[in-house]
Design a protein around this motif. Structure first.
Motif, short mmCIF file in Angstrom:
data_model
loop_
_atom_site.label_atom_id
_atom_site.label_comp_id
_atom_site.label_asym_id
_atom_site.label_seq_id
_atom_site.Cartn_x
_atom_site.Cartn_y
_atom_site.Cartn_z
N THR A 1 1.80 24.99 -7.68
CA THR A 1 0.95 24.89 -9.18
C THR A 1 -0.45 24.79 -8.84
OG1 THR A 1 0.66 22.24 -8.61
CG2 THR A 1 2.59 22.99 -9.83
N GLY A 2 -1.16 25.01 -7.51
CA GLY A 2 -2.46 24.85 -7.34
C GLY A 2 -3.18 23.53 -7.50
N GLN A 3 -2.18 22.70 -7.92
CA GLN A 3 -3.01 21.26 -8.26
C GLN A 3 -3.18 20.50 -6.82
OE1 GLN A 3 -1.95 18.38 -11.38
NE2 GLN A 3 -1.06 17.05 -9.77
N HIS A 4 -4.47 19.90 -6.55
CA HIS A 4 -4.79 19.20 -5.32
C HIS A 4 -3.76 18.23 -4.97
CE1 HIS A 4 -6.95 17.23 -2.24
NE2 HIS A 4 -7.94 18.36 -1.87
N PRO A 5 -3.35 18.19 -3.80
CA PRO A 5 -2.50 16.95 -3.56
C PRO A 5 -2.78 15.49 -3.94
CG PRO A 5 -2.66 18.56 -1.67
CD PRO A 5 -3.69 19.03 -2.71
N ALA A 6 -4.12 15.17 -3.79
CA ALA A 6 -4.73 13.96 -4.09
C ALA A 6 -4.38 13.71 -5.60
CB ALA A 6 -6.22 14.02 -3.85
N ILE A 7 -4.56 14.72 -6.52
CA ILE A 7 -4.28 14.32 -7.68
C ILE A 7 -2.77 14.05 -7.91
CG2 ILE A 7 -4.03 15.34 -10.01
CD1 ILE A 7 -6.57 17.32 -9.34
N THR A 8 -2.14 14.78 -7.40
CA THR A 8 -0.68 14.47 -7.35
C THR A 8 -0.42 13.05 -6.91
OG1 THR A 8 -0.12 16.91 -7.17
CG2 THR A 8 1.91 15.16 -6.65
N THR A 9 -0.95 13.12 -5.73
CA THR A 9 -0.63 11.33 -5.10
C THR A 9 -0.99 10.48 -5.92
OG1 THR A 9 -0.86 12.39 -2.91
CG2 THR A 9 -1.16 10.17 -2.91
N ARG A 10 -2.26 10.51 -6.53
CA ARG A 10 -2.92 9.39 -7.52
C ARG A 10 -2.05 9.22 -8.56
NH1 ARG A 10 -7.57 11.09 -7.38
NH2 ARG A 10 -7.60 12.71 -9.28
N GLU A 11 -1.32 10.16 -9.07
CA GLU A 11 -0.32 9.93 -10.12
C GLU A 11 1.07 9.39 -9.89
OE1 GLU A 11 0.00 13.78 -11.52
OE2 GLU A 11 -1.77 13.98 -12.79
N ASN A 12 1.47 9.86 -8.59
CA ASN A 12 2.62 9.04 -8.26
C ASN A 12 2.45 7.60 -7.79
OD1 ASN A 12 3.77 11.41 -8.35
ND2 ASN A 12 4.01 12.05 -6.36
N VAL A 13 1.18 7.24 -7.19
CA VAL A 13 0.97 5.93 -6.75
C VAL A 13 0.69 5.05 -8.02
CG1 VAL A 13 -0.78 4.49 -5.87
CG2 VAL A 13 -0.24 6.43 -4.67
N ALA A 14 0.04 5.49 -8.92
CA ALA A 14 -0.11 4.80 -10.22
C ALA A 14 1.41 4.45 -10.96
CB ALA A 14 -0.78 5.48 -11.20
N GLY A 52 0.85 -1.25 -0.02
CA GLY A 52 0.03 0.00 -0.08
C GLY A 52 0.77 1.13 -0.05
N TRP A 53 0.25 2.47 0.49
CA TRP A 53 0.90 3.75 0.12
C TRP A 53 0.87 4.52 1.16
CZ3 TRP A 53 3.45 2.20 -4.00
CH2 TRP A 53 2.81 1.22 -4.74
N ASP A 54 1.97 5.00 1.63
CA ASP A 54 2.04 6.06 3.04
C ASP A 54 1.94 7.33 2.14
OD1 ASP A 54 2.10 7.05 5.48
OD2 ASP A 54 4.55 6.61 5.70
N ALA A 55 0.71 8.00 1.89
CA ALA A 55 0.74 8.91 0.81
C ALA A 55 0.88 10.26 1.33
CB ALA A 55 -0.33 8.47 -0.33
N PHE A 56 0.30 10.70 2.51
CA PHE A 56 0.24 11.98 3.18
C PHE A 56 1.58 12.42 3.24
CE2 PHE A 56 -4.28 11.14 4.86
CZ PHE A 56 -4.86 12.14 4.21
N GLY A 57 1.89 13.56 3.00
CA GLY A 57 3.29 14.13 3.04
C GLY A 57 3.43 15.52 2.57
N LEU A 58 4.66 16.17 2.97
CA LEU A 58 4.86 17.61 2.60
C LEU A 58 5.47 17.81 1.27
CD1 LEU A 58 5.06 20.23 3.79
CD2 LEU A 58 7.13 20.05 4.44
N PRO A 59 5.85 16.84 0.40
CA PRO A 59 6.20 17.10 -0.98
C PRO A 59 4.91 17.44 -1.94
CG PRO A 59 7.57 15.25 0.07
CD PRO A 59 6.61 15.61 0.90
N ALA A 60 3.93 16.53 -1.57
CA ALA A 60 2.61 16.60 -2.36
C ALA A 60 2.16 18.27 -2.24
CB ALA A 60 1.66 15.33 -2.19
N GLU A 61 2.24 18.63 -0.91
CA GLU A 61 1.41 19.67 -0.46
C GLU A 61 2.50 20.64 -1.01
OE1 GLU A 61 0.22 22.18 3.57
OE2 GLU A 61 0.20 19.97 3.29
N GLN A 62 3.78 20.69 -1.13
CA GLN A 62 4.53 21.69 -1.80
C GLN A 62 4.25 21.98 -3.21
OE1 GLN A 62 5.58 23.33 1.27
NE2 GLN A 62 7.21 23.75 -0.09
#
Length: 849
Positions: free
Chosen positions: A104-117, A89-99
């Motif tokens: 960029t204004g992109q929601h961290p959930a979108i960044t996280t989803r792309e990184n997980v994939a 699984g994925w320990d996906a909360f974290g500062l890099p996605a927030e930064q």
């Protein structure tokens, strides 16, 4: 055809084929009790990786090292008849996605989803046998609903010192339940990074700057949520004993908890009603106390500082606030400090001693104050010399060492109450003397501090708490999960308020109540993920009781049978997970007090330049590139062949090539290329019995690989397989049964090529199912017994031949064989044999003249 010829064997076709088959057939799903396919007769084995943070950079070759080891064990255990739980699984909360969201204004959930994939596709390409039906993500609301629920159990509990366990807060009979909750609010000095807009842990601050971004960090008091982990200090120490962990990791845990026995001593502030409490492990040195030092942020500083000293004290405090705890505690740094102008009374000498502030004293450790005994403490002596403070020797060494600067135990001197006593007896007597007069008491102290559990970030679990009339209260379970409101702007507020404070409608819970706007730290989701893997789709409970008892059960103290990860998590993650597990155990929600029974730490893989892999050094190796060139099986085998799993070792491209050549030899041992350029089974493979020597090698290989997998000696297991393949490479007939057994042994290491070759051998019949579904072979000890020995034949000490003889051959039989040997006959013709020397089981030397 042409791509096959360019590669030593067609791994680029084989590997995607088998990955698709495994996905389709779901061969690696470990069923829960009550599910289809569950076999209660099978023993369970829970093997777990420390799940990764899915960064945008994807995997580098260091990540899969531990994953490959656990995958070998998981595949092996399935073949040994275990029901295996091997999830990811994925320990996906974290500062890099927030930064990234801030930029960029992109929601961290979108960044996280792309990184997980990206991470998931890379892991699947390596052929890991994860049970993907159990995949979890800490940022999914159905997951963090239960993270919030566990927080509420902690919030609604207290630690009863009489029962030594957590109990519901409803059982507390005191006037102020909030004062004993395991989750509470306090104003504490924190590492505040204005640029990042959040509090940072000590480990996230390097040289006064944030680890992420390198921004300035200052110390400032803030209202924070805390978890009372200190209540569990003794249990966290004592219950390490039953765990199968590396000794070094246990030591790190013990040192972090830092238990020490001594005394708490009260020093009265002169001309004041205030007292300063000091903890010391050496109360026998009380007569040598010539000054006190308190932390700059100690609450007493404002009450005792004199008007004359206030400007210097204020300036010093501001400088100290810009340093992290790690910097302040650095023993090698030059000591600094400022006199407060106030004095305390040493209760033993009844003399006034000055009170200083210094940044090497931390408010979070002990009582935030120390007694300066410069004659017998290196740090105090350095401080006293710098500021010309008095030094009084009160311990005489029993050896030849000088008394000044002696920090060991000896004989008390210049201490009227305890003169002449050994340090051990002096400690007892002086402590009793203090207790009789109400000046102190025996005490146990811990370096462990309560866990600062809140962050001023957006991308984290919101607290299930609301504030009303200045007081906090818990939300009801039916209100979970609390989902953070989307924001137009994720930038820090600049005021210290968390980003969620911007979501005014979300914050307003009711006319009278406001939501908590801090979020939980990234540690939260990883404190219990191993439990959720047992029952990831349960929407009624964080883990079903039956599933938890089954996967986390057993006779040992811990729950997960094997946990593998890096040493960077040796202290905090393991400590926090153990704390949460113990709370849940005390409250009756889980069956074991410890989460992880066996722990193995993989070593770091360095770049080819022997340096740690990093973008700045340009030495990162991407596993995708290795797999493109050599295949996933070669990548897996090389990661294990590099050396012992726990050791640090450098990457070597030539090493990968060597392992790839070994797998090519395996392929060509069983396959040949016809004139059309197509691969077909070798005509050498026959359904015949293996020879005696082949049988011996096969069973030696089974034994060696069984023992090596159990002991995590994967590099030597691969070496043994290389020996096996070499022995069969040039034989005229290859026994089918020996090859099938070998493919079973190879499968945990190289699952793609072994699955393909197993399928190709199916044209002989007699074999059912995938190779991964076969039983691990047993070895026959009788076949490993050496019944023959090689005898060296010499003439006048010179080697002339070697022969195999029964190990029980007599001296006369050895003589007879040697003398009748054709090579010997030719050389001794016409010469007289003077004597024949026989060394049993080794040699025959014929002496001729």
């Amino acid at each position: 055809m042409s791509s096959d010829r360019r590669k030593p064997y067609p791994f680029d076709q084989i590997e995607p084929k088998w990955q698709a088959i495994w996905d389709e057939r779901q061969l690696f799903h470990g069923p829960n009790p009550g599910e289809k396919g569950f076999d209660p007769a099978k023993p369970k084995f829970y093997v777990l990786d420390m799940f990764p943070y899915p960064s945008g950079a994807g995997l580098h070759v260091g990540h899969p090292e531990g994953y490959t080891a656990t995958d070998i064990v998981a595949r092996y255990k399935r073949m040994r008849g275990f029901n295996v739980l091997h999830p990811m699984g994925w320990d996906a909360f974290g500062l890099p996605a927030e930064q990234y969201a801030i930029k960029t204004g992109q929601h961290p959930a979108i960044t996280t989803r792309e990184n997980v994939a990206k991470f998931k596709s890379q892991l699947k390409r390596i052929g890991f046998s994860y049970d993907w039906q159990r995949e979890i993500n800490t940022t999914d609301p159905p997951y963090y609903k239960w993270t919030q629920w566990i927080f509420l159990q902690i919030y609604n509990s207290w630690f009863n010192p009489e029962t030594n366990r957590a109990e519901p807060i409803s059982t507390y009979r005191g006037p102020d339940p909030d004062s004993v909750r395991l989750a509470y609010v306090a104003d504490v000095p924190v590492n505040w990074c204005p640029e990042l807009g959040t509090v940072l842990a000590n480990e996230e601050v390097i040289d006064g700057k944030s680890e992420v971004g390198g921004f300035p960090v200052v110390r400032r008091p803030m209202r924070q949520w805390m978890l009372r982990i200190t209540a569990y200090a003794e249990r966290l120490l004592n219950e390490l004993e039953g765990l199968d962990w590396p000794g070094g990791i246990k030591s790190l845990q013990r040192n972090w908890i830092g238990r020490s026995e001594g005394a708490e001593i009260d020093f009265k502030v002169d001309k004041s009603d205030q007292k300063i409490r000091v903890f010391t492990t050496r109360p026998d040195t009380l007569y040598g106390g010539t000054f006190l030092v308190i932390a700059p942020e100690h609450s007493l500083v404002d009450l005792i500082v004199t008007e004359e000293q206030w400007p210097a004290v204020r300036e010093y405090r501001e400088r100290a606030a810009r340093k992290s705890d790690l910097e302040r505690a650095d023993l090698s740094k030059v000591k600094t400090g400022v006199f407060t102008g106030a004095y305390a009374i040493n209760s033993a000498t009844n003399e006034k001693i000055p009170i200083w502030i210094a940044d090497y004293v931390l408010l979070g450790y002990g009582t935030g104050a120390i007694g300066g005994v410069p004659a017998h403490d290196e740090r105090d002596l350095e401080f006293a010399k710098k500021f010309d403070l008095p030094v009084a020797v009160v311990v005489q060494p029993t050896g030849d060492e000088p008394a000044l600067g002696f920090t060991g135990e000896g004989i008390a001197i210049n201490s009227p109450i305890i003169n002449g006593l050994t340090s051990a007896d002096a400690k007892k007597k002086i402590t009793s003397w203090l207790e009789e007069r109400g000046l102190g008491k025996r005490a146990i102290n811990y370096k462990l501090r309560d866990w600062l559990f809140s962050r001023q970030r957006y991308w984290g679990e919101p607290f299930p708490i609301v504030w009303e009339n200045g007081k906090h209260r818990a939300l009801q379970e039916k209100e979970l999960p609390v989902v953070p409101s989307p924001l137009d702007d994720y930038k820090p507020t600049g005021t210290g308020e968390p980003p969620l404070a911007k979501a005014k409608e979300w914050v307003r819970y009711s006319d009278k109540a406001m939501r908590e706007t801090n979020t939980m730290p990234q540690w939260a989701g990883s404190c219990w993920y191993y439990l959720r893997f047992c029952d990831p789709h349960n929407d009624k409970r964080f883990v079903g009781e039956e599933a938890e008892r089954y996967w986390m059960g057993g006779d040992q103290a811990g729950s997960v049978d094997l946990y593998v990860g890096g040493t960077e998590h040796a202290v905090l993650h393991l400590l926090y997970a153990r704390f949460w597990q113990k709370v849940l155990f005390d409250l009756g929600y889980v069956s074991k007090p410890e989460p992880f029974q066996r722990l193995v730490n993989q070593g770091v893989i360095l770049g080819e330049d022997n340096q740690k892999m990093s973008k700045s050094r340009g030495n990162i190796v991407n596993p995708d590139d290795v797999i493109d060139q050599h295949g996933a099986d070669a990548f897996r085998c090389y990661e294990m062949f590099m050396g012992p799993l726990e050791q640090m070792k450098p990457w070597s491209t030539r090493g990968v090539e060597g392992v790839a050549r070994f797998l090519a030899r395996v392929w060509r041992l069983l396959m040949t290329e016809n004139q059309a350029g197509e691969w077909e089974l070798s005509k050498k493979i026959k359904a015949v019995d293996a020879t005696k020597s082949q049988q011996k090698l096969l069973h030696a290989t089974i034994k060696k690989m069984t023992e090596d997998i159990e002991s995590f000696s994967f590099n030597t297991a691969i070496s043994q397989m290389m020996i096996f393949v070499n022995a069969f490479t040039n034989v005229e007939t290859i026994p089918l049964s020996a090859m099938r057994t070998f493919l079973i042994l190879l499968n945990p290491f190289a699952p793609h090529i072994s699955s393909e070759l197993w399928e190709r051998l199916a044209e002989f019949g007699d074999a059912r199912g995938d190779v991964s579904q076969q039983s691990w072979p047993a070895y026959d000890e009788r076949l490993l017994i050496e019944d023959e020995v090689e005898i060296v034949i010499q003439i006048n000490g010179k080697l002339r031949d070697r022969v195999k003889m029964p190990i029980v051959a007599t001296e006369e039989e050895l003589k007879a064989v040697a003398l009748s040997n054709p090579k010997v006959q030719d050389r001794i013709a016409g010469k007289a044999v003077r004597k024949v020397i026989v060394v049993p089981k080794k040699l025959v030397n014929i002496v001729v003249i």
